[in-house]
Scaffold this active site. Structure first.
Site, mmCIF file in Angstrom:
data_model
loop_
_atom_site.group_PDB
_atom_site.id
_atom_site.type_symbol
_atom_site.label_atom_id
_atom_site.label_comp_id
_atom_site.label_asym_id
_atom_site.label_seq_id
_atom_site.Cartn_x
_atom_site.Cartn_y
_atom_site.Cartn_z
ATOM 1 N N ASN A 1 -3.419 6.282 6.097
ATOM 2 C CA ASN A 1 -2.713 5.317 6.935
ATOM 3 C C ASN A 1 -1.207 5.511 6.834
ATOM 4 O OD1 ASN A 1 -2.821 2.882 8.646
ATOM 5 N ND2 ASN A 1 -1.837 1.865 6.909
ATOM 6 N N LYS B 1 0.825 -1.217 0.000
ATOM 7 C CA LYS B 1 0.000 0.000 0.000
ATOM 8 C C LYS B 1 0.855 1.262 0.000
ATOM 9 C CE LYS B 1 -2.214 -0.960 3.863
ATOM 10 N NZ LYS B 1 -1.669 -2.303 4.168
ATOM 11 N N HIS C 1 -3.841 -9.643 10.397
ATOM 12 C CA HIS C 1 -4.698 -9.114 11.469
ATOM 13 C C HIS C 1 -5.743 -10.136 11.936
ATOM 14 C CE1 HIS C 1 -2.801 -5.302 10.812
ATOM 15 N NE2 HIS C 1 -3.284 -5.183 9.588
#
Length: 446
Positions: free
Chosen positions: A141, A118, A186
């Site tokens: 982010n 990302k 996650h």
């Protein structure tokens, strides 16, 4: 029916929470601050900036949340927290900073998520826009929090978004949105992979154009999404951006039209070829001129801690991929830097986040590999991969670098790509990467 007090609750006093508080204060909106930690590390700063604002620390009080008319949750706080769920069930909206950002942003948004790459792709698209002379703001982010980017002079927003941020997005309405890739991550927060994928898919909500990974079906939207996708990666066809061969030379291409030789990319590794193709697809959909994008690809050298070349000693190269905090990122780095018949010596380990490390075994078995293990979950990783590659243990980063170098011969490479979070031994992944670079420099000076 609950009577609302027209006051907002900000949960989390970290970087995101502070950005929300500053934004609401500038908008002259009343708010309170809460943090699930009993002593947040930046509590004194919060008190200095907002001396008249009520602050509650420790376990969330449902009655406090029920007295507010909107709850703004920081990404580090799970929306499944019981007190937040209770408020949501009572009809109180639960949003995040990205939802607020979308309400006020006037320029088109390029929205980028994915398990890996990302930051590289977000930065690359931002650099492409700058080269083209577009007034661009880059963050989310990555780097600057979203609300601190808001400016009426901005012509294009390029936003990196995590699954945590997307959980609280209703409709992003991006000019162009992408999920670069999906791999397990996650799982200490999500109930299962399906829940994690569903959070990522929210990036497509309301998008004008979507960009999907031709080789990763998990990035494709549901058939009912109603938006025709642009593809990137793999062999080029008439559906987007990919690779073609011309006279033995590999080219990046739009549809079947060659754009530039892959060898002209400054960023290293096969995975970065896909990153370049993704950036081209996103930039093209956002109307960034092609000549500016290609010029950027020829000069962009990548980001710190992402397959970053550090140094060379005795013809052994060292690469820092400390940002490789999950298995998918590490698999991409291994694929990008594998160099049979030479060895790739990989430093793995840290907090495993509930991942299944047997997913590393095919890649490690397919190449000439050795592994140095560090951190809390080193025994778990060793059990998962020992059938695929020899392993040794190290008790510090300096020890890991020295042991990796001892295993290496001329032409080999040492790769720090831990596939784990860093908090068992380091402040964060940046600290881990800096410790690796420092240990490598010390080794090279000896």
């Amino acid at each position: 029916m609950i009577a609302t007090s027209k006051i907002k609750a900000i949960i989390g006093t970290g970087i995101t929470g502070l950005s929300v508080a500053r934004f609401l204060a500038a908008q002259q909106q009343a708010f309170i601050l809460l943090d699930t930690r009993s002593s947040p590390p930046n509590l004194e700063q919060v008190k200095r900036e907002f001396p008249t604002v009520s602050i509650e620390c420790g376990e969330l009080n449902p009655n406090t949340l029920l007295a507010c008319d909107e709850i703004i949750v920081s990404p580090g706080i799970a929306v499944a927290t019981p007190a937040i769920e209770q408020a949501r069930a009572a009809g109180i909206p639960v949003v995040g900073d990205i939802e607020l950002f979308v309400r006020y942003a006037k320029a088109p948004i390029v929205a980028i998520t994915g398990s890996n790459a990302k930051s590289t792709v977000t930065t690359l698209v931002g650099e492409m826009a700058k080269t083209a002379g577009i007034h661009v703001a880059v963050g989310g982010n990555l780097g600057t929090p979203a609300l601190e980017l808001l400016d009426d002079a901005v012509e294009l927003y390029v936003m990196e978004l995590s699954s945590f941020q997307l959980e609280t997005v209703t409709k992003l309405n991006a000019k162009v949105a992408t999920i670069l890739n999906i791999s397990a991550d996650h799982l200490d927060r999500y109930e299962n992979m399906r829940a994690y994928i569903l959070a990522k898919l929210r990036v497509y909500f309301g998008a004008e154009t979507i960009v999907v990974n031709r080789n990763d079906l998990l990035t494709h939207p549901p058939l009912a999404a109603g938006v025709k996708p642009i593809y990137f990666g793999g062999r080029a066809d008439f559906g987007g951006f990919g690779l073609i061969q011309r006279d033995g030379v590999e080219w990046l291409a739009k549809n079947l039209t060659p754009l530039m030789a892959a060898s002209e990319l400054k960023i290293r590794g096969r995975h970065n070829v896909d990153n370049a193709l993704a950036a081209l697809a996103l930039g093209d959909a956002a109307a960034i001129p092609m000549d500016a994008m290609l010029a950027t690809l020829k000069t962009f050298s990548g980001l710190r801690h992402r397959c970053e070349f550090v140094a060379e000693k005795n013809a052994v190269e060292f690469y820092n991929d400390s940002k490789g905090t999950n298995i998918g990122a590490t698999l991409a780095a291994i694929s990008g830097l594998a160099r049979d018949p030479h060895q790739l010596i990989v430093i793995l380990g840290g907090e495993g986040k509930g991942q299944d490390f047997t997913e590393l075994t095919p890649a490690l078995r397919a190449i000439n590999s050795r592994v140095v293990l560090i951190g809390r979950d080193a025994p778990v990783i060793e059990q998962a991969i020992s059938s695929a590659t020899p392993t040794v243990h190290a008790d510090s980063m300096v020890d890991a670098v020295n042991k990796a170098f001892a295993l290496a011969n001329a032409g080999d490479a040492v790769l720090l790509s831990p596939a784990c979070a860093s908090f068992d031994m380091f402040k964060n992944y940046e600290d881990r990467g800096e410790k690796f670079c420092s240990a490598v420099r010390e080794l090279c000076a000896s």
